[in-house]
Write a protein that holds these residues in place. Sequence first.
Motif, short mmCIF file in Angstrom:
data_model
loop_
_atom_site.label_atom_id
_atom_site.label_comp_id
_atom_site.label_asym_id
_atom_site.label_seq_id
_atom_site.Cartn_x
_atom_site.Cartn_y
_atom_site.Cartn_z
N ASP A 55 0.84 -1.20 0.00
CA ASP A 55 0.00 0.00 0.00
C ASP A 55 0.87 1.25 0.00
OD1 ASP A 55 0.03 1.25 3.02
OD2 ASP A 55 0.49 -0.90 2.96
N ALA A 56 0.25 2.37 -0.33
CA ALA A 56 0.96 3.64 -0.46
C ALA A 56 1.62 4.06 0.84
CB ALA A 56 -0.02 4.73 -0.92
N THR A 57 0.93 3.90 1.95
CA THR A 57 1.47 4.39 3.22
C THR A 57 2.74 3.65 3.62
OG1 THR A 57 -0.73 4.99 3.95
CG2 THR A 57 0.94 4.72 5.67
N SER A 58 2.70 2.34 3.59
CA SER A 58 3.88 1.62 4.06
C SER A 58 5.03 1.72 3.06
CB SER A 58 3.55 0.16 4.38
OG SER A 58 3.03 -0.47 3.24
N LEU A 59 4.71 2.00 1.80
CA LEU A 59 5.78 2.14 0.81
C LEU A 59 6.34 3.56 0.76
CD1 LEU A 59 7.50 1.08 -1.52
CD2 LEU A 59 5.59 1.54 -3.06
N TYR A 139 -5.97 8.27 -4.68
CA TYR A 139 -4.55 7.93 -4.71
C TYR A 139 -4.29 6.59 -4.02
CZ TYR A 139 -2.05 12.01 -6.65
OH TYR A 139 -1.50 12.94 -7.49
N PHE A 140 -4.84 6.45 -2.82
CA PHE A 140 -4.56 5.24 -2.05
C PHE A 140 -5.03 4.00 -2.81
CE2 PHE A 140 -5.14 2.14 1.38
CZ PHE A 140 -3.96 2.31 2.08
N ASP A 141 -6.19 4.11 -3.40
CA ASP A 141 -6.75 2.96 -4.13
C ASP A 141 -5.99 2.68 -5.43
OD1 ASP A 141 -8.63 2.64 -2.15
OD2 ASP A 141 -10.13 3.89 -3.17
N THR A 142 -5.70 3.74 -6.15
CA THR A 142 -4.99 3.55 -7.42
C THR A 142 -3.61 2.96 -7.19
OG1 THR A 142 -6.14 5.49 -8.28
CG2 THR A 142 -4.22 4.71 -9.52
N ILE A 143 -2.89 3.53 -6.22
CA ILE A 143 -1.54 3.04 -5.94
C ILE A 143 -1.60 1.59 -5.45
CG2 ILE A 143 0.43 3.30 -4.38
CD1 ILE A 143 -0.03 6.38 -4.62
N GLY A 144 -2.55 1.32 -4.57
CA GLY A 144 -2.70 -0.05 -4.07
C GLY A 144 -2.96 -1.04 -5.19
N ALA A 145 -3.82 -0.65 -6.10
CA ALA A 145 -4.15 -1.54 -7.22
C ALA A 145 -2.94 -1.79 -8.11
CB ALA A 145 -5.31 -0.95 -8.02
N LYS A 146 -2.20 -0.73 -8.37
CA LYS A 146 -1.03 -0.91 -9.23
C LYS A 146 0.02 -1.77 -8.54
CE LYS A 146 -1.79 2.72 -12.41
NZ LYS A 146 -1.24 3.51 -13.50
N LEU A 147 0.20 -1.58 -7.25
CA LEU A 147 1.22 -2.35 -6.54
C LEU A 147 0.89 -3.84 -6.56
CD1 LEU A 147 1.97 -0.06 -3.44
CD2 LEU A 147 3.36 -0.37 -5.51
N ALA A 148 -0.36 -4.15 -6.75
CA ALA A 148 -0.76 -5.56 -6.79
C ALA A 148 -0.43 -6.21 -8.14
CB ALA A 148 -2.25 -5.69 -6.50
N THR A 149 0.00 -5.41 -9.09
CA THR A 149 0.32 -5.97 -10.41
C THR A 149 1.81 -6.29 -10.51
OG1 THR A 149 0.83 -3.84 -11.43
CG2 THR A 149 -1.49 -4.54 -11.42
#
Lengths: 470, 470, 470
Positions: A55-59, A139-149
């Motif tokens: 997720d965006a926060t921990s990254l 932002y949080f959702d978009t970044i999270g989704a991308k990080l899952a790819t």
Amino acid sequence: MTRRLELHPDRLFPADPTTRAIARSLYAGIADLPIVSPHGHVDPNWFADDHHWTDATSLLLAPDHYLYRMLYSQGIDLDRLAIPRHGVAPETAMREAWRVLAEHYPLFRGTPSRMWLDHVFAEVFGMDVAFEAATADLYFDTIGAKLATDAFRPRALFDRFRIDFLATTEGAHDSLDAHHRIQASGWNGRVVSTYRPDGVIDVEHEQFAGAMRRFAELTGEDVYNWHGYLAAHRKRRADFRAAGVTATDHGHPTAATANLSPAECETLFARIVGGDWTAADAELFRAQMLTEMAGMSIEDGMVMQIHPGSVRNHNAGLFASHGRDKGADIPDRTDYVHALKPLLDRFGTSTELSIILFTLDESTYSRELAPLAGHYPCLKLGPAWWFHDSPEGMRRFREMTTETAGFYNTVGFNDDTRAFLSIPARHDVARRIDCGFLARLVAEHRLEDWEAAELAQELTSGLVRRAYKL
Amino acid sequence: MTRRLELHPDRLFPADPTTRAIARSLYAGIADLPIVSPHGHVDPNWFADDHHWTDATSLLLAPDHYLYRMLYSQGIDLDRLAIPRHGVAPETAMREAWRVLAEHYPLFRGTPSRMWLDHVFAEVFGMDVAFEAATADLYFDTIGAKLATDAFRPRALFDRFRIDFLATTEGAHDSLDAHHRIQASGWNGRVVSTYRPDGVIDVEHEQFAGAMRRFAELTGEDVYNWHGYLAAHRKRRADFRAAGVTATDHGHPTAATANLSPAECETLFARIVGGDWTAADAELFRAQMLTEMAGMSIEDGMVMQIHPGSVRNHNAGLFASHGRDKGADIPDRTDYVHALKPLLDRFGTSTELSIILFTLDESTYSRELAPLAGHYPCLKLGPAWWFHDSPEGMRRFREMTTETAGFYNTVGFNDDTRAFLSIPARHDVARRIDCGFLARLVAEHRLEDWEAAELAQELTSGLVRRAYKL
Amino acid sequence: MTRRLELHPDRLFPADPTTRAIARSLYAGIADLPIVSPHGHVDPNWFADDHHWTDATSLLLAPDHYLYRMLYSQGIDLDRLAIPRHGVAPETAMREAWRVLAEHYPLFRGTPSRMWLDHVFAEVFGMDVAFEAATADLYFDTIGAKLATDAFRPRALFDRFRIDFLATTEGAHDSLDAHHRIQASGWNGRVVSTYRPDGVIDVEHEQFAGAMRRFAELTGEDVYNWHGYLAAHRKRRADFRAAGVTATDHGHPTAATANLSPAECETLFARIVGGDWTAADAELFRAQMLTEMAGMSIEDGMVMQIHPGSVRNHNAGLFASHGRDKGADIPDRTDYVHALKPLLDRFGTSTELSIILFTLDESTYSRELAPLAGHYPCLKLGPAWWFHDSPEGMRRFREMTTETAGFYNTVGFNDDTRAFLSIPARHDVARRIDCGFLARLVAEHRLEDWEAAELAQELTSGLVRRAYKL
């Protein structure tokens, strides 16, 4: 209404149209050069494991003390930002912490953090609306989704960022396990460590005893005996060399060096490991060890980096509640001219030795560092460091060092970061500022345009490769 | 293909067109003013003898520690540059040394050395191709041929450079023979010495004993007795005054001054000449002597110059192999506010005393020097000095001193050089930078244009003549 | 021929046309905001009495040590400027003193004094010819005539200047009589004091004993007993609070703080009031009192201002002949990182405490102050101060602090002046420089234009109101 996020192609170039045109042209010649990152603190396990980030926060927030120190300075409790207390994370939801950052994003106006984050948002995650309270969840959702790819796993981003070389930093008591796993994996990314022995040199560090035990285990040497201790360093340096390492790093409180006799060294070391030491002994031992490390560098060819002048964990209350490394390190006035003399008296004319000096005290740029590096064959200047790794800070570095040390006694850029995703942003800022500085010299007819183009290449690629022996 | 060498007429002016136009106009008003050089280290024998110089290397490279310190910093052995070891020149052919300089000329990009040399090449020797490896021999031969002509003898160049006044520097134990020969020759060039008594004040200098013997011979005083020693200074100051000298110069490690009682002075002096002194005694004696010299300046009207803050011969290995003054002097942090207080407590309100202060520590410009010079009638600020005698250094000097000390507590430019041929280049850089600074003030409507024109005259000519009583 | 005096509407904006246009637009948005002056030294009796001022010299020259220190530095006797000797004014006619200033007005070229005075002349007094020897009498007569009118009485000018809030500074031993008279008068101008207890804290001040007696009288406490002394501070702080005061001010030689035990405090205090103290005791007592004041600020909510680093009355001869505060205060190198640690160890994590730090040592901006303020919730940065309250000084402040501390850890502008008529001029300079700095960030695409407009409002109005709790 949400605002647009766009990175302007001319950002950070001087406003004067003549100078800007020269800067733009210089930058065009080096913008796409691969990244060489010879000094930093990225976690090598990311590349060993190649796991998805979550997720965006921990990254992006949790590892970046630039971000939470600013938020903390404005009275925001670190618990709200999911910052751990002595390693124990608070029960803050990552999304909530992210919203706090978004709400307070205007605090970063005029800071490099703002430029780095916007670059990460736009270039890495393709965001095209500005980061603010209203877009925090997007932002949080978009970044999270991308990080899952898969395209956003560490090795994929490493390739996408076109990183040619990435140095991490490990202690003398580190097994290098992550690096060994990277090498064994067959992946072709060059992620290499740096030998940082502070943990077994700084007896004032609260984890010294544990580091020494680990140092003994890894080397099989009697590290509580001066000769065994030195032999252990030589063994670990050889281990690091075998893993591709070309540099050491030394983060001492001051730049003090010493040049004691062998007998004095033995006596001092006995006090250090015997627990019967004073603060002055601790400082003298660190000082002597810089000289010992210089001697070993002449033997094995490793480049030394000396980063002095930070008062660590200045905030006693925060240190008690949260532990070390929480954005409370404060620079201190730093002397080099006297401090380095004992080491230089012993090794200063060696053409085999190479020491890269850094500072947090800009008053030393023109007074001490440029004159030293412009004379001693073994000394080079590291780039604008830490708080000074910023547009104005980098500009001052060039303005205050170039006339005395020239460009060729400098070593290119260091991102010095654990925020992996910001590495392209940081190198881009450095390239733009250097091109702007060179452009001014051309516009003022102090350099020819072709010389500036050559220098832009050197500042981006040539100097760092030679200085770090890559 | 060889590249062209051309000095751009707008070099060093700010790029902004409005500001540049103002700078160009201001510069046009002062570009041709004669040179007044009140502080420097040119060899007076050149003008006494008016012999031909022999070759580019011994004229341009060997005396210029800016050049060989940079080459040395990049690992080039000084033997290859024909730099003597303890006064004994190596067997290096001058042409070979010149080629080494040519090959490494890119090291000087962005440095004032590059601007000064290009100016000498283009303006003094009429070269129109760039200096590089391919043109090294062309340069060496052309320069050598010109030096063999009468138009390139010292006095001819002095006239061609339109030098109105040139100060050299001699010790208290110097006979002034060269200056007497200049005066006796009937030549009308004004080449005048400066009284620099450091050699008979600094007991830590390895040649102190010899200097004292010579001091005694020249004065006939008992210089090992405090009163005789002071009388000897008065005699030599009178000798210098009789030879046209208007200034003294004091190059101490620090700016420390003292204000001891006569009895304390006698006791201290007895330890100094008795050989029974400590480092603290040596420092205290230097400190007291600044105050004594200030007292004598009130008597005889000589202007004092204080140049503190350099750690001399920092490189112990080089000092052992080659001797002193080999580019290894490194600036140190310097205090003025406490250091000068004893002298100022005694003489600070005198309107007869004039002391010009220099620094290698730019952090003192706005903090100490400008506030001191903007208050005390006896204090003036010397120009950006040594490593700071450079475009960026001079710009910082004006930016950090003008608002507190004004322009009128400064003293114009010093070239401070032994590289005689670079004197026009150095003054030209200073004039251009000052015009650029004034132009910015005009462009920002902080000065009227006619005021800037008046100030450009003052900074080039008026202030130096008044400050040095020429 | 007399020259025109005109204030250019673009003065102080960067010359580059793009940047200038942005600066002009930002400035248009804030030029007319009311003045908030949270720190200064205007005489409150002016507003209590609302008497006419009499003449240009006693209003503009006599209280302005920036003016007479520069004139003194050029050898002008203070008697000619009507500056009192130990409070006794010389027999100089005010008109004569004014003529001396006019004749020497070129000395102020390039200084802020010149800009402030020209602004006062043009905007307050409507002069349209330049100030010079030829117009000295015209100025003196015109100003004198205007001052005799009601429109130029203190309260009328206060209203005309659109001052929303004006802080003065009074000692802990001041009765606040003037402020009580202002409040009782029914006038609606907000003129409020600041609690400055230095007089009863600094035992090295020659008036300490008298201040302590007055402190005892005003509070009825036994101020020679540690507990009584603290109680007296609490009473006076309450008196000041009752008069609308929101801030304290502490002008110590250094930033040293201490954190002694109660028993150590009692012992130290006994030495201080017993007269049996050393210089080290005096320093330690000042240090402890900063920490005590911080504790009381947490209790009562007053904002602390710490202004360290000035060597007061440096010129011994002038101090003997004329007394204190004659333009002879000289800045000193100042440490914050170690000095403040004892106070911060005790109160550093408090979100109730607010301390505004100032400096005269610009080398601390990027090294210590910005890192401290960018971390500690209780620390904020005061603006460029004293000698640095100038166009270049303010520009350096923003360039060296913004990237680490951001804009939001700063507190807007302080005029810090006793020259009441120059207050609009000083705020105008600060607004123009801030707009120029913001404009550069916009031109370099580091900020959006709407963000810069928001920041211009904050730097002019928002930050100061919040920081000083107005």
